[in-house]
Structure formats: C-alpha cells, structure tokens
Design an enzyme around this catalytic site. Structure first.
Site, PDB file in Angstrom:
ATOM      1  N   LYS A  64       0.844  -1.205   0.000  1.00  0.00           N
ATOM      2  CA  LYS A  64       0.000   0.000   0.000  1.00  0.00           C
ATOM      3  C   LYS A  64       0.876   1.251   0.000  1.00  0.00           C
ATOM      4  O   LYS A  64       2.091   1.169   0.216  1.00  0.00           O
ATOM      5  CB  LYS A  64      -0.910  -0.024   1.227  1.00  0.00           C
ATOM      6  CG  LYS A  64      -0.132  -0.006   2.536  1.00  0.00           C
ATOM      7  CD  LYS A  64      -1.028  -0.114   3.736  1.00  0.00           C
ATOM      8  CE  LYS A  64      -0.183  -0.120   5.001  1.00  0.00           C
ATOM      9  NZ  LYS A  64      -0.892   0.279   6.184  1.00  0.00           N
ATOM     10  N   ARG A 162      -9.246   0.199  16.007  1.00  0.00           N
ATOM     11  CA  ARG A 162      -9.234   0.923  14.726  1.00  0.00           C
ATOM     12  C   ARG A 162     -10.221   0.204  13.808  1.00  0.00           C
ATOM     13  O   ARG A 162     -11.410   0.177  14.080  1.00  0.00           O
ATOM     14  CB  ARG A 162      -7.795   0.967  14.198  1.00  0.00           C
ATOM     15  CG  ARG A 162      -7.538   2.053  13.184  1.00  0.00           C
ATOM     16  CD  ARG A 162      -6.096   2.074  12.727  1.00  0.00           C
ATOM     17  NE  ARG A 162      -5.739   0.908  11.915  1.00  0.00           N
ATOM     18  CZ  ARG A 162      -4.561   0.731  11.327  1.00  0.00           C
ATOM     19  NH1 ARG A 162      -3.610   1.630  11.476  1.00  0.00           N
ATOM     20  NH2 ARG A 162      -4.320  -0.341  10.599  1.00  0.00           N
ATOM     21  N   HIS A 194      -5.387  -6.919  13.336  1.00  0.00           N
ATOM     22  CA  HIS A 194      -4.130  -6.161  13.268  1.00  0.00           C
ATOM     23  C   HIS A 194      -3.690  -5.822  14.692  1.00  0.00           C
ATOM     24  O   HIS A 194      -4.533  -5.523  15.557  1.00  0.00           O
ATOM     25  CB  HIS A 194      -4.374  -4.891  12.454  1.00  0.00           C
ATOM     26  CG  HIS A 194      -3.123  -4.196  11.993  1.00  0.00           C
ATOM     27  ND1 HIS A 194      -2.022  -4.867  11.512  1.00  0.00           N
ATOM     28  CD2 HIS A 194      -2.818  -2.873  11.919  1.00  0.00           C
ATOM     29  CE1 HIS A 194      -1.090  -3.980  11.173  1.00  0.00           C
ATOM     30  NE2 HIS A 194      -1.533  -2.771  11.413  1.00  0.00           N
ATOM     31  N   ARG A 250       1.486 -10.757   7.184  1.00  0.00           N
ATOM     32  CA  ARG A 250       1.315  -9.573   6.340  1.00  0.00           C
ATOM     33  C   ARG A 250       2.420  -8.545   6.621  1.00  0.00           C
ATOM     34  O   ARG A 250       2.145  -7.452   7.139  1.00  0.00           O
ATOM     35  CB  ARG A 250      -0.047  -8.911   6.605  1.00  0.00           C
ATOM     36  CG  ARG A 250      -1.275  -9.769   6.388  1.00  0.00           C
ATOM     37  CD  ARG A 250      -2.535  -8.904   6.516  1.00  0.00           C
ATOM     38  NE  ARG A 250      -2.540  -8.085   7.703  1.00  0.00           N
ATOM     39  CZ  ARG A 250      -3.085  -8.424   8.874  1.00  0.00           C
ATOM     40  NH1 ARG A 250      -3.728  -9.568   8.998  1.00  0.00           N
ATOM     41  NH2 ARG A 250      -3.001  -7.602   9.912  1.00  0.00           N
ATOM     42  N   TYR A 296      17.459  29.460   6.588  1.00  0.00           N
ATOM     43  CA  TYR A 296      16.446  30.331   7.195  1.00  0.00           C
ATOM     44  C   TYR A 296      16.587  30.413   8.705  1.00  0.00           C
ATOM     45  O   TYR A 296      16.730  29.389   9.382  1.00  0.00           O
ATOM     46  CB  TYR A 296      15.049  29.803   6.878  1.00  0.00           C
ATOM     47  CG  TYR A 296      14.632  29.950   5.435  1.00  0.00           C
ATOM     48  CD1 TYR A 296      14.724  31.181   4.788  1.00  0.00           C
ATOM     49  CD2 TYR A 296      14.139  28.859   4.736  1.00  0.00           C
ATOM     50  CE1 TYR A 296      14.322  31.302   3.465  1.00  0.00           C
ATOM     51  CE2 TYR A 296      13.743  28.981   3.417  1.00  0.00           C
ATOM     52  CZ  TYR A 296      13.830  30.207   2.783  1.00  0.00           C
ATOM     53  OH  TYR A 296      13.440  30.330   1.487  1.00  0.00           O
ATOM     54  N   CYS A 343      14.974  23.449   4.026  1.00  0.00           N
ATOM     55  CA  CYS A 343      14.132  24.335   3.218  1.00  0.00           C
ATOM     56  C   CYS A 343      13.205  23.499   2.344  1.00  0.00           C
ATOM     57  O   CYS A 343      13.271  22.273   2.359  1.00  0.00           O
ATOM     58  CB  CYS A 343      15.008  25.223   2.337  1.00  0.00           C
ATOM     59  SG  CYS A 343      16.280  26.098   3.275  1.00  0.00           S
ATOM     60  N   ASP A 345      13.215  23.103  -0.886  1.00  0.00           N
ATOM     61  CA  ASP A 345      13.859  22.433  -2.021  1.00  0.00           C
ATOM     62  C   ASP A 345      15.279  21.985  -1.738  1.00  0.00           C
ATOM     63  O   ASP A 345      15.913  21.386  -2.606  1.00  0.00           O
ATOM     64  CB  ASP A 345      13.923  23.404  -3.214  1.00  0.00           C
ATOM     65  CG  ASP A 345      12.584  24.052  -3.469  1.00  0.00           C
ATOM     66  OD1 ASP A 345      11.605  23.311  -3.643  1.00  0.00           O
ATOM     67  OD2 ASP A 345      12.515  25.299  -3.442  1.00  0.00           O
TER      68      ASP A 345
HETATM   69  C1  LIG Z   1      -3.848  -4.432   8.181  1.00  0.00           C
HETATM   70  C2  LIG Z   1      -2.373  -4.282   8.028  1.00  0.00           C
HETATM   71  N1  LIG Z   1      -1.616  -5.394   7.930  1.00  0.00           N
HETATM   72  C3  LIG Z   1      -0.281  -5.334   7.801  1.00  0.00           C
HETATM   73  C4  LIG Z   1       0.376  -4.108   7.762  1.00  0.00           C
HETATM   74  C5  LIG Z   1       1.879  -4.078   7.654  1.00  0.00           C
HETATM   75  O1  LIG Z   1       2.432  -3.556   8.837  1.00  0.00           O
HETATM   76  P1  LIG Z   1       4.015  -3.426   9.003  1.00  0.00           P
HETATM   77  O2  LIG Z   1       4.456  -2.437   7.987  1.00  0.00           O
HETATM   78  O3  LIG Z   1       4.193  -2.949  10.395  1.00  0.00           O
HETATM   79  O4  LIG Z   1       4.577  -4.773   8.762  1.00  0.00           O
HETATM   80  C6  LIG Z   1      -0.371  -2.927   7.854  1.00  0.00           C
HETATM   81  C7  LIG Z   1       0.302  -1.629   7.844  1.00  0.00           C
HETATM   82  O5  LIG Z   1      -0.010  -0.704   8.512  1.00  0.00           O
HETATM   83  C8  LIG Z   1      -1.786  -3.017   7.987  1.00  0.00           C
HETATM   84  O6  LIG Z   1      -2.544  -1.913   8.071  1.00  0.00           O
END
Ligand SMILES: Cc1ncc(COP(=O)(O)O)c(C=O)c1O
Length: 431
Positions: A64, A162, A194, A250, A296, A343, A345
């Site tokens: 993602k 969440r 999660h 995951r 700056y 800054c 850039d």
């Molecule tokens: C539902 C879910 N699974 C897995 C992950 C992967 O987590 P990580 O990058 O800590 O391994 C995320 C990332 O936020 C997530 O939202």
C-alpha cells in the site's frame, strides 16, 4: 537485542573510512538532481528472509501507499519473485492498479468506504477485507451486478481500536455473510486482525490480541465459516511473535528492509537490507569563514573556515523539516548533520572544515543501506522523532524512483513462475 548505533557509524559527525560499496555518484543516474534508488533485489531477498522466518505461513507483502514510497508495481513484482504469494493494500484503487498492471496474484484490500469501487474490485478478483455491516450490502450488490462471487476476509478488532468489527458484533456479521454465501454471492475466505504494539513483542496487549483472535476464529468456525486463511501478523509479529503467524503473515516495513522494532533490533540484526537510498547531487559548494549564518533563521553559524554544500532535497521532497540540524547526510567521506533549517527544495551541509575535494556534481546520501557510514531511514526517523515508515513513505513525487536489480520496473506483468494460478474470482470474472 541492544539498541544499534545510528546507521552503523560511530558518531553522527565524523569522517568515514574508505568505502567498499558502490560510490553514491554511480548510483544516481546522470542528469538527475535527486533520486530514491530502490534495490528490487533487496526487496526480493527481504521477502525470502521473511518467508523463511514465517516457517510455513504464506507471505502477503504489503505494498500500500505506493509500496511504502518505493513504487508499488516494481516492488510488488519483486516481492512475488521473493516468494510472497499474496499482496496487501489498503484501498480498492490500489488493488485495481495492481490488476491494471497485469498482476494476477491474490490481492487483499482492507480499507473501503460506502460507494467504493466494489463492483470493479470483485470483477477483478480482488479479495475484500470487511468489518462493518454496510460492507455486506455493498459486496452483495457488487456480486449481483458482476455475476462474480465476492471473496471476503472478515476483519475483527481484537484490541487495536481501529478497523474491524467488535467481537460482540462478529456473530451477526458472520450470520449475514454466511446467508449470502449460501446464495453464492460471497465466499468467506478468511478472518484477520491487526496488532497494536507488536513493535514491543512482550507487551501484554500482543498476547491478549493473539488470544482474542484465536477466540474470534473459533466463533467464525462454529458459525460455519470454511476459513482458508487466518492472519494477524505484521512485520514485527512475523519476526518476533511465532504464535501470531497463523496461516499467513502480512509484513510491510520489513519487505523494504527496515526494522519494525528499532529499539530492539536493527535491519542487519534481522537480516534485512534497506531497499531505498535517497541521493542528492551537490548543486553548489562554497568556502565560508567562521561566523557565517546558514539557512532560514540563521540557526546554524559556522565555527571555523569551512565548506558548505547545497543539496537539492528539502521538505517539498519529503525530507522532514523537524529533523533539521540533526538529520545525517554522507558526502565525500563526511557524515554531517544538516546545517540549519531544512528548506522546501534544499538543505545545506557544513562539512566541518575546508574540503577542496567536494565539488558540485558529487552525490550525497541522506539515507541508504547503513553500511560504510551511510545513514539510514531509521536515523532520519530518530532525528525527526518519528518512525522509518513515515520517512520512506513521505518521499515526494518530485523525487524520481530509480529501480535497480534484476526485476526491471518496466516489465509489463508478473514474472513467469512468480505468481500462483488465477484466483477463483478472476476465473469467474473472465467468463
Ligand atoms: C492491516 C495491516 N496489515 C499489515 C500491515 C503491515 O504492517 P508493518 O508495515 O508494520 O509490517 C499494515 C500496515 O499498517 C496493515 O494496516
């Protein structure tokens, strides 16, 4: 494991011994002011390592947010080459982008909103994660409209507070899903959750969430769900909580070679290779006397005859302004913190003395492998008071991603042999 020294260097400011790694100047393509160089072989190797650690659980590489800033499509292909059999994304649009690029591997998307592109996702054989009653209606409508059975994974909130349904709502959600499963509209493939604090594997919440998840699995199975996949573990849990691995893990951040628990273990400790190096080409070098204010607000003032170097990377490129005066940069054998404010850039480096050898056109490393004095994304995270996830993910679109390694970014589709057979959903979609 003990806390590692920043980036493997002994001091934040200092001269680094001669390097054995390829010179930064050979890694930044000619003509570019800056680039995020992404080593796809590192991604593949990290996934292979995670697969070995996961000990039989399948690996879903989380790609993602544009592959945590690394470039979703090339990273996805590299992860599949490394042995991932699933790809995970948050949004349906991300999943559809994977499909549009010809990637046929199983994909799960878990963050949807009412009116989302459910029909397109179901037609494309994307698995949908859901934990709200309204999603049942949406996937059923999508399945009716497309004639494709929607594959869903039920998300349960086991303590993160969440996404996912509350445990108390699970029986009703399952009953609704299993009713439309009987009609052939959905297939309840999986259940997942999660973790809140897996970066502290011994935190009592981790064991509590594993127990709550195990209980949710039992509820689902007792209700009649024929689950193929139970999944809970992110990177940290994959690496450090064997009891959280279930059927599939995951990992996200570890795919990119960064430690998910930097207070406990470095990337090297975990046998992971940071995949991204952020490089900038020196735009200007000038010698200045002591007493010269820099950038700056003139918060940095030189204390000696010194050389300043201007690097064309700033907060407009995702370099955190918070890290000003602490974010480490390697240039010409000097590892120095940014001098004064970051800054939009550019940043300025004070090389700590006259250095006639550093010239415009040389290449500075903001972060990379951590070897040979290179700072790491974790060093920048420490300097900015954030996590490495944010450092790599926020590198801006002005910075070209330059992919290296043996999975070229321009490949049109998955590599032969890297992807398992088509999904049932995809087969149905083709009818
Ligand atoms: C539902 C879910 N699974 C897995 C992950 C992967 O987590 P990580 O990058 O800590 O391994 C995320 C990332 O936020 C997530 O939202």
């Amino acid at each position: 494991m003990p806390r590692r020294p920043p980036g493997g260097g002994e001091t934040l400011t200092g001269v680094i011994p001669a390097s054995t790694a390829p010179a930064a100047s050979t890694r930044l393509p000619a003509g570019l002011p800056s680039a995020a160089v992404v080593d796809l072989d590192a991604v593949a190797a990290n996934v292979a390592e995670l697969r070995a650690v996961a000990a039989g659980a399948a690996v879903m590489a989380v790609v993602k947010a544009d592959g945590y800033g690394h470039g979703m499509l090339p990273v996805a292909r590299a992860a599949l080459r490394g042995g991932a059999t699933w790809l995970g994304v948050a949004q349906l649009g991300e999943a559809l982008a994977l499909r549009a690029a010809g990637i046929t591997a199983p994909v799960l998307a878990w963050l949807t909103v009412p009116g989302d592109r459910f029909a397109a996702a179901v037609a494309a054989g994307v698995d949908v994660g859901l934990g709200a009653a309204w999603t049942v209606t949406e996937v059923a409508t999508a399945a009716r409209a497309t004639g494709v059975t929607a594959r869903v994974h039920v998300k349960v909130d086991t303590g993160l507070g969440r996404g996912g349904c509350r445990a108390v709502d699970l029986p009703d959600l399952l009953a609704d899903l299993l009713r439309i499963e009987a009609e052939g509209l959905v297939r309840v493939v999986g259940i997942f959750s999660h973790l809140a604090s897996s970066d502290t594997p011994g935190d009592p919440s981790v064991a509590a969430q594993v127990a709550a998840f195990t209980a949710a699995v039992e509820v689902a199975e007792r209700a009649g769900a024929r689950l193929e996949l139970r999944h809970l573990a992110n990177s940290a849990a994959t690496l450090a909580v064997p009891g959280a691995r279930f059927d599939l893990v995951r990992p996200g951040i570890a795919v990119y070679g960064l430690s998910p628990m930097p207070d406990l273990a470095s990337s090297a400790d975990l046998r992971l290779r940071p995949a991204m190096a952020l490089l900038g080409r020196v735009a200007l070098v000038k010698d200045v006397p002591p007493g010269q204010g820099v950038s700056y607000g003139l918060t940095h003032v030189t204390t000696t005859d010194t050389t300043l170097a201007l690097i064309p990377l700033g907060y407009g490129d995702g370099v955190p302004r918070h890290a000003g005066a602490a974010g480490p940069v390697l240039l010409g054998g000097h590892r120095v913190p940014v001098a004064g404010s970051v800054c939009m850039d550019q940043v300025v480096l004070d090389l700590g003395g006259r250095d006639g050898a550093v010239r415009a056109g040389d290449v500075a490393v903001l972060f990379g492998s951590g070897r040979d004095g290179e700072p790491t994304a974790q060093d920048w995270a420490d300097a900015a008071g954030t996590i490495s996830y944010e450092i790599v993910t926020r590198i801006g679109t002005r910075v070209p991603r330059h992919h290296v390694g043996s999975v070229p970014s321009e490949l049109p589709g998955p590599l032969p042999g890297a992807v398992p057979g088509p999904l049932p959903g995809a087969r149905e979609a083709a009818r």
